[in-house]
Design an enzyme around this catalytic site. Structure first.
Site, short mmCIF file in Angstrom:
data_model
loop_
_atom_site.label_atom_id
_atom_site.label_comp_id
_atom_site.label_asym_id
_atom_site.label_seq_id
_atom_site.Cartn_x
_atom_site.Cartn_y
_atom_site.Cartn_z
N PRO A 134 0.77 -1.43 -0.06
CA PRO A 134 0.02 0.19 0.11
C PRO A 134 1.00 1.20 0.00
CG PRO A 134 -1.07 -1.61 1.53
CD PRO A 134 0.47 -2.10 1.11
N TYR A 135 2.04 1.18 0.72
CA TYR A 135 2.69 2.56 0.67
C TYR A 135 3.61 2.77 -0.44
CZ TYR A 135 6.24 5.48 2.51
OH TYR A 135 7.43 6.85 2.75
N ILE A 136 3.99 1.56 -1.29
CA ILE A 136 4.36 1.62 -2.84
C ILE A 136 3.42 2.43 -3.57
CG2 ILE A 136 5.48 0.50 -4.54
CD1 ILE A 136 6.63 -1.54 -2.61
#
Length: 254
Positions: A157-159
């Site tokens: 999700p961060y990527i």
């Protein structure tokens, strides 16, 4: 001889995520470069302490506590900057969230929602209110990450969120060029911050592996990243817009 002016002399700058890490470092760097700074984050006590520190050093600084996930909080912060200092010239949208570690198929919806709402919706909220306030042109810098350029060991999700920040940056840069507003992003690599320290503490041996992933083989100090943001926010980068500047010790050169 006259003393040289700072690169942000006379500008009014709004900094989100200013209670720690890169954001707090940016508050100090921007103030040193002559900006009048408005600090934004959820932790009001830290903002109060930092703004008092900056004023004690001779800077003009104030704060507006709020969460970038909330459009109303961002609108209030921008209004505070304009009401207090008469305008808004510069914005550094640095607030972010990392979420839980783990492979994407094992993560809960709550992790995805937190990361996307903070890192993407937060930038979306900031851009909309800041652009409306920059009636005399300006410069906006969004914090992406090397995870916005390549896949890494951080959660999916961060990527995804940090890739989206770069997309929003490019779209805003194209839309706002005719209005004299430049919009760029920075892509920090491994940087000492609360979020990174938390991640590294939960994964034994990860710090050494992460350092070794870049040619400089070290972790950046938050101030090193803040210096890059200050340059992009200043008129010294006047022909740069829609760009993403890696500040990563060479991580994406390999």
């Amino acid at each position: 001889m006259t003393q040289p002016q700072g690169s942000l002399e006379g500008k009014v700058a709004l900094i989100t995520g200013a209670s720690s890490g890169i954001g707090a470092a940016a508050a100090r760097v921007f103030a040193r470069e002559g900006a009048r700074v408005v600090l934004v984050a959820r932790r009001e006590a830290r903002l109060k302490e930092l703004s008092a520190e900056l004023r004690a050093g001779g800077a003009q600084a104030s704060y507006s506590a709020g969460d970038v996930q909330d459009s109303g909080d961002v609108e209030q912060a921008v209004a505070h900057a304009v009401e207090t200092y008469g305008r808004l010239d510069v914005a550094f949208n640095n607030a972010g969230a990392g979420g839980e570690l783990g492979p994407l198929h094992l993560l809960e919806d709550a992790t995805y929602d937190l990361v996307m709402d903070t890192n993407v919706r937060g930038v979306w909220n900031c851009l909309r209110h800041q652009i409306r306030a920059m009636t005399h042109g300006g410069s906006i810098v969004n914090t992406s990450s090397v995870a916005g350029l390549v896949a890494s060991s951080v959660p999916a999700p961060y990527i995804a969120a940090k890739h989206a920040v770069i997309g929003l940056t490019k779209a805003a840069a194209v839309e706002c060029a005719a209005d004299g507003i430049r919009v760029n992003a920075i892509a920090p690599g491994l940087t000492r911050s609360e979020m990174v320290e938390d991640w590294l503490a939960r994964v034994p041996g990860q710090e050494a592996r992460s350092k070794a992933s870049a040619p400089q083989n070290r972790m950046a100090a938050p101030e090193e990243v803040a210096e890059a943001a200050a340059w992009l926010c200043s008129d010294r980068s006047s022909f740069v817009t829609g760009a993403t500047l890696p500040v990563d010790g060479g991580r994406t050169a390999w």
